[in-house]
Design an enzyme around this catalytic site. Sequence first.
Site, PDB file in Angstrom:
ATOM      1  N   THR A 199       0.854  -1.178   0.000  1.00 34.74           N
ATOM      2  CA  THR A 199       0.000   0.000   0.000  1.00 34.74           C
ATOM      3  C   THR A 199       0.895   1.235   0.000  1.00 34.74           C
ATOM      4  O   THR A 199       1.924   1.271   0.679  1.00 34.74           O
ATOM      5  CB  THR A 199      -1.029   0.004   1.152  1.00 34.74           C
ATOM      6  OG1 THR A 199      -1.853   1.168   1.023  1.00 34.74           O
ATOM      7  CG2 THR A 199      -0.381  -0.015   2.533  1.00 34.74           C
ATOM      8  N   GLU A 200       0.503   2.222  -0.829  1.00 39.05           N
ATOM      9  CA  GLU A 200       1.395   3.351  -1.116  1.00 39.05           C
ATOM     10  C   GLU A 200       1.766   4.146   0.132  1.00 39.05           C
ATOM     11  O   GLU A 200       2.814   4.781   0.180  1.00 39.05           O
ATOM     12  CB  GLU A 200       0.736   4.286  -2.135  1.00 39.05           C
ATOM     13  CG  GLU A 200      -0.509   4.996  -1.582  1.00 39.05           C
ATOM     14  CD  GLU A 200      -1.251   5.808  -2.641  1.00 39.05           C
ATOM     15  OE1 GLU A 200      -1.015   5.587  -3.828  1.00 39.05           O
ATOM     16  OE2 GLU A 200      -2.072   6.663  -2.252  1.00 39.05           O
ATOM     17  N   ASN A 201       0.899   4.085   1.155  1.00 29.05           N
ATOM     18  CA  ASN A 201       1.188   4.852   2.359  1.00 29.05           C
ATOM     19  C   ASN A 201       2.142   4.120   3.299  1.00 29.05           C
ATOM     20  O   ASN A 201       2.158   4.387   4.498  1.00 29.05           O
ATOM     21  CB  ASN A 201      -0.112   5.261   3.069  1.00 29.05           C
ATOM     22  CG  ASN A 201      -1.055   4.095   3.300  1.00 29.05           C
ATOM     23  OD1 ASN A 201      -1.223   3.252   2.436  1.00 29.05           O
ATOM     24  ND2 ASN A 201      -1.665   4.050   4.456  1.00 29.05           N
ATOM     25  N   SER A 233       8.415   4.078  -0.116  1.00 28.77           N
ATOM     26  CA  SER A 233       7.269   3.393  -0.694  1.00 28.77           C
ATOM     27  C   SER A 233       7.172   3.656  -2.198  1.00 28.77           C
ATOM     28  O   SER A 233       6.888   2.744  -2.984  1.00 28.77           O
ATOM     29  CB  SER A 233       5.988   3.862  -0.004  1.00 28.77           C
ATOM     30  OG  SER A 233       4.882   3.141  -0.491  1.00 28.77           O
TER      31      SER A 233
END
Lengths: 239, 232
Positions: free
Chosen positions: A64-66, A106
């Site tokens: 997940t990008e976060n 990320s």
Amino acid sequence: MNRLPSTSPEPGARPGPEARLNREDLARLVAADIKSGSYVNLGIGQPTLVSNYLRPEQAVTLHTENGMLGMGPEAHGADIDEDLINAGKVPVTELPGASYFHHADSFAMMRGGHLDVCVLGAFQVSATGDLANWHTGAPDAIPAVGGAMDLATGAKDVYVMMNLFAKDGTAKLVPTCTYPLTGVGCVTRIYTPEAVFLLTEDGIRVRETFGITLAGLQGRVKVELLPPLALRKVARTAN
Amino acid sequence: MPIIASTVAEAVAGIRDNSTVMIGGFGNAGQPMELIDALLGGGATGLTVVNNNAGQGDAGLALLIKERRVAKIICSFPRQSDSWHFDAAYRAGEIELELVPQGTLAERIRAAGAGIGGFFTPTGYGTLLSEGKETRVIDGRGHVYETPIHADYALIKAHTADRAGNLIYRKTARNFGPIMATAASITIVQVSNIVATGDLDPEVIVTPCIYVNTIVRVPAPTPTLAEYEVNQ
């Protein structure tokens, strides 16, 4: 019948070629096509459904990008932790082997080509794999891009999940995108309720169709479609 | 050694009009809500804010925008279902928006902290967001030149600090915190806990103390009785 022999591990798990796929069946199809051991990012919206159909034995790791690898299912009740959310800001869980990292790491992971697959929604995809999914370009629209351009540019394979036809009936697979682009030549596959398309060096090849013939499909799409390859093995590696 | 402020108001008291302020957080995770409230209470205006979003609901950054204290926002995803204060300010032409792809935003912040004068990235090449920017083809692939983003202040949230200013974070609340801490002249951190120097394992420290100027302890909210019962 234009549908190829089933490529699903559970041939009975989705409907036959007589019907277009619903959202759940489309998500199941995408999930079945993700290779074992892949690192995968699922975009917000319809692509998130894919996670419901990934099987444990596929050993897929979700990014997940976060700032997380090893994301687990959505959290409920006592498992909700406000410090643990996904890109859609929905509370999620962590799986054994999960890791956390900051935003620059990320996105370096994405941009650096380390993710095997990302699955994104789209407004339009062009014949050459250009993706438009962030902005309608309308004068009064407030643009928001998030991580879409980074994902489209960085993942090794970019799968698009979308309706093939807009509400007005026009195809979203187009000769040239009319909406502002997210990425140039980045899409490798398109999953729609009517067909799966492989974007190859030869052009756009139909892998299989659902509830429509190849001729019927060609009649509604203004890009030249190549027929499915006869052999499943060839079709599966054409991309 | 960092200043350990006794209140959030004291922590942000130095922030002047027209400052560039980075604010950590992705959604509510890692958002230093109490520091933002203190900034709102402090009166600084004409701010340039760097954040992933442009405020949600009626709290934090959204209120700063509602009060027209933000002249410009640099972000990746301003439009959300509950970004009504930003939407209104934007449609009224009362806030400038610099829209940046999220990974480019993160890397521009990282570049500032690392003393890099910019970088070429494939992200955004051939799109509206690269218009007017220098481009270069590297190994057959189009790249866009992007510049670093420096700030006067970073307001971030970490989980625990030691008194020397070393920080650890919690889960996805880490997000922009570590990079923003490096890119600002003054980094102000709200933490749930402050421990003695030496009590954090040096192997797990995420932000070394060299990047931290001010710490303020804001205890995590005590769960309400209803939440407590849900958790039993």
